[in-house]
Enzyme design. Structure first.
Site, mmCIF file in Angstrom:
data_model
loop_
_atom_site.group_PDB
_atom_site.id
_atom_site.type_symbol
_atom_site.label_atom_id
_atom_site.label_comp_id
_atom_site.label_asym_id
_atom_site.label_seq_id
_atom_site.Cartn_x
_atom_site.Cartn_y
_atom_site.Cartn_z
ATOM 1 C CD1 TRP A 91 -6.971 12.073 10.405
ATOM 2 C CD2 TRP A 91 -7.300 9.929 10.969
ATOM 3 N NE1 TRP A 91 -5.748 11.495 10.558
ATOM 4 C CE2 TRP A 91 -5.902 10.186 10.899
ATOM 5 C CE3 TRP A 91 -7.731 8.637 11.296
ATOM 6 C CZ2 TRP A 91 -4.955 9.193 11.147
ATOM 7 C CZ3 TRP A 91 -6.777 7.658 11.548
ATOM 8 C CH2 TRP A 91 -5.413 7.960 11.478
ATOM 9 C CG ASP A 116 -6.946 3.722 3.342
ATOM 10 O OD1 ASP A 116 -6.748 3.154 4.431
ATOM 11 O OD2 ASP A 116 -8.045 4.245 3.020
ATOM 12 C CD GLU A 166 -8.262 0.619 2.882
ATOM 13 O OE1 GLU A 166 -7.121 0.316 2.467
ATOM 14 O OE2 GLU A 166 -8.556 0.659 4.081
ATOM 15 N NE ARG A 171 -1.695 1.965 3.496
ATOM 16 C CZ ARG A 171 -2.053 2.304 4.726
ATOM 17 N NH1 ARG A 171 -3.269 2.000 5.172
ATOM 18 N NH2 ARG A 171 -1.206 2.925 5.521
ATOM 19 C CD GLU A 198 -4.227 -2.604 6.749
ATOM 20 O OE1 GLU A 198 -5.453 -2.748 6.848
ATOM 21 O OE2 GLU A 198 -3.663 -1.513 6.911
ATOM 22 N NE ARG A 257 -9.225 -2.325 3.882
ATOM 23 C CZ ARG A 257 -8.163 -2.681 4.610
ATOM 24 N NH1 ARG A 257 -7.740 -3.923 4.594
ATOM 25 N NH2 ARG A 257 -7.558 -1.789 5.380
ATOM 26 C CD GLU A 306 -9.995 0.973 7.729
ATOM 27 O OE1 GLU A 306 -9.237 0.556 6.836
ATOM 28 O OE2 GLU A 306 -9.636 1.804 8.570
ATOM 29 C CE1 TYR A 312 -4.105 5.527 5.891
ATOM 30 C CE2 TYR A 312 -4.177 5.662 8.297
ATOM 31 C CZ TYR A 312 -3.983 4.927 7.143
ATOM 32 O OH TYR A 312 -3.632 3.623 7.223
ATOM 33 C CG HIS A 350 -8.151 7.000 6.124
ATOM 34 N ND1 HIS A 350 -8.428 7.614 7.310
ATOM 35 C CD2 HIS A 350 -7.697 5.779 6.451
ATOM 36 C CE1 HIS A 350 -8.151 6.820 8.320
ATOM 37 N NE2 HIS A 350 -7.691 5.690 7.820
HETATM 38 C C1 CS2 Z 1 -6.268 2.293 7.895
HETATM 39 C C2 CS2 Z 1 -6.160 2.115 9.381
HETATM 40 O O1 CS2 Z 1 -4.952 0.360 7.737
HETATM 41 C C3 CS2 Z 1 -5.850 1.022 7.193
HETATM 42 O O2 CS2 Z 1 -6.408 0.714 6.135
HETATM 43 O O3 CS2 Z 1 -7.504 2.726 7.441
HETATM 44 O O4 CS2 Z 1 -4.844 2.375 9.729
HETATM 45 C C4 CS2 Z 1 -7.060 2.977 10.227
HETATM 46 O O5 CS2 Z 1 -6.718 4.324 10.060
HETATM 47 C C5 CS2 Z 1 -6.889 2.596 11.682
HETATM 48 O O6 CS2 Z 1 -7.003 1.207 11.818
HETATM 49 C C6 CS2 Z 1 -7.951 3.282 12.535
HETATM 50 O O7 CS2 Z 1 -7.859 2.837 13.867
HETATM 51 MG MG MG Z 2 -8.016 1.872 5.609
#
Ligand code: CS2
Ligand code: MG
Length: 401
Positions: free
Chosen positions: A401, A209, A235, A147, A338, A282, A261, A159, A211
């Site tokens: 975020w 990602d 993602e 990634r 992941e 996810r 996620e 992020y 996000h």
């Molecule tokens: C992120 C995560 O790994 C990912 O894909 O979206 O790092 C996410 O920010 C954290 O798990 C949030 O706790």
């Molecule tokens: Mg993510």
């Protein structure tokens, strides 16, 4: 066999983790991850105050019945706190069952569907050349999927990138605030992947990602411009509370889409799956009700050509990784896992049989989940309240975020 005791262990070897330990009258115990990043004690209290009293005396072999009891018996269904608590119980009961039958959990899930679980690591650059260097260093370690995230010029902290000098706690806030400017990101991301692909070619899967930061039309615009760089997935381009919003993205791009996620139930994604609006879901063992529910979600997705790509950032404990790998090695439409970084202290607190080699993860052959918690060591790491950052746009509006 009866459940004789259940306890909630909160430990912080570099970051907070919540673990449920279930003991039985035959001396076998099981553990489950219950970590919800930024809201850890909500799950710890839900377990200790409301779930543990329901478990004592139950037969640990009755995994499905216990799951339904905790889901329907709560009356207030779903949500990240409830489903993380149920997940922890579920993981611990599968762990006990595997140990009682002296076999790895994946054997109880239909055995192996593959020799190893393809995984992806994180390359997070301050600049595009830095990102390229990090991709190449992961390739040298054997990663087949990576990634790529990178600081966008003009957006100090964001992020998935190293935190810049300006990052920092405002004295009046318990959390960090990061800045965001979509237009800068949209101009930058295609350039990032053009240069990365130029540098490393097409023999490694690249993922990215977003996000939850875009609108559907912005995601369609970006996805179209990334098509030539053949991403494994884009993602979380858009938050998926409104599942139908992914129709708009799909109309504009063939870049594969991953989301979820933050999903905690099949109900969060059944439209996305039925309408084939995504390519990967996810959802994870710890946030989506454990192995039992995640298997049902994967089975539902299979005829729709939707595969799983479970979340596995560093804020999910090695217990979750163990359970995810028994799920991933056995589930036909599990595509990728992941593999976020854990500190050495974390690996010591949670000794585990799972391992990485040649771009794949393996659950190991230990009975049960093949992971445990060293309670004495765990007790040395005091919990400390922590928050995820909050994102604000240039004009101060709160973003995702
Ligand atoms: C992120 C995560 O790994 C990912 O894909 O979206 O790092 C996410 O920010 C954290 O798990 C949030 O706790
Ligand atoms: Mg993510």
């Amino acid at each position: 066999m009866k459940i004789s005791r259940a306890s909630v262990i909160v430990t912080s070897p570099g970051r907070n983790f919540v673990t449920l330990k279930i003991e039985t009258d035959e001396g076998i115990h099981g553990i489950g991850d219950a970590t919800l990043n930024g809201r850890e004690l909500a799950v710890a209290a839900y377990l200790a105050e409301h779930v543990v009293p329901m478990l004592e005396g139950r037969d640990p072999a009755d995994i499905e019945d216990t799951w339904q009891l905790l889901y329907k018996g709560a009356y207030w269904r779903r949500g990240p706190v409830t489903m993380a608590a149920i997940a922890a119980v579920d993981m611990a009961l599968w762990d006990i069952k595997g140990k009682a039958l002296d076999t790895p959990v994946y054997n109880l899930l239909g055995g192996r569907s593959r020799t190893g679980v393809l995984c992806y690591g994180h390359a997070s650059g301050r600049t595009i050349p830095d990102a390229i260097e990090k991709v190449q260093s992961l390739q040298e370690k054997g990663y087949r999927a990576i990634r790529v995230q990178c600081v966008v010029p003009g957006i100090d902290n964001m992020y998935g990138t190293p935190r810049g000098e300006t990052a920092g706690q405002r004295p009046d806030l318990p959390f960090v605030e990061d800045g965001w400017a979509t237009e800068k990101y949209l101009r930058f991301a295609p350039q990032l992947f053009a240069e990365v692909r130029d540098a490393i070619g097409y023999d490694v899967h690249l993922l990215h990602d977003a996000h939850h930061r875009l609108t559907p039309i912005e995601a369609g615009w970006l996805g179209k411009r990334l098509e030539d760089f053949q991403l494994f997935w884009l993602e979380d381009a858009v938050p998926a509370e409104l599942q139908e919003s992914f129709r708009l993205i799909r109309q504009h791009t063939t870049t594969p889409l991953a989301v979820g996620e933050v999903f905690n139930s099949l109900m969060d994604c059944h439209q996305l799956i039925r309408e084939q609006l995504i390519d990967y879901v996810r959802a994870t063992v710890v946030h989506a009700g454990g192995i039992t529910h995640l298997r049902k979600l994967a089975n539902f997705a299979e005829p729709y050509h939707v595969r799983t790509g479970c979340h596995g950032a560093g804020d999910l404990s090695p217990v979750s990784m163990a359970a995810a790998l028994h799920f991933g090695i056995s589930t036909h439409n599990a595509a990728i896992q992941e593999y976020g970084h854990h500190s050495e202290e974390t690996h010591a607190v949670f000794p585990h049989a799972w391992s990485f080699s040649d771009g794949y993860l393996h659950p190991g052959e230990a009975p049960g989940l093949g992971v445990d918690i060293d309670e004495e060591l765990a007790s040395r790491y005091e919990y400390s309240r922590s928050y995820l950052p909050v994102s604000r746009k240039v004009d101060g509006t709160v973003g995702s975020w």
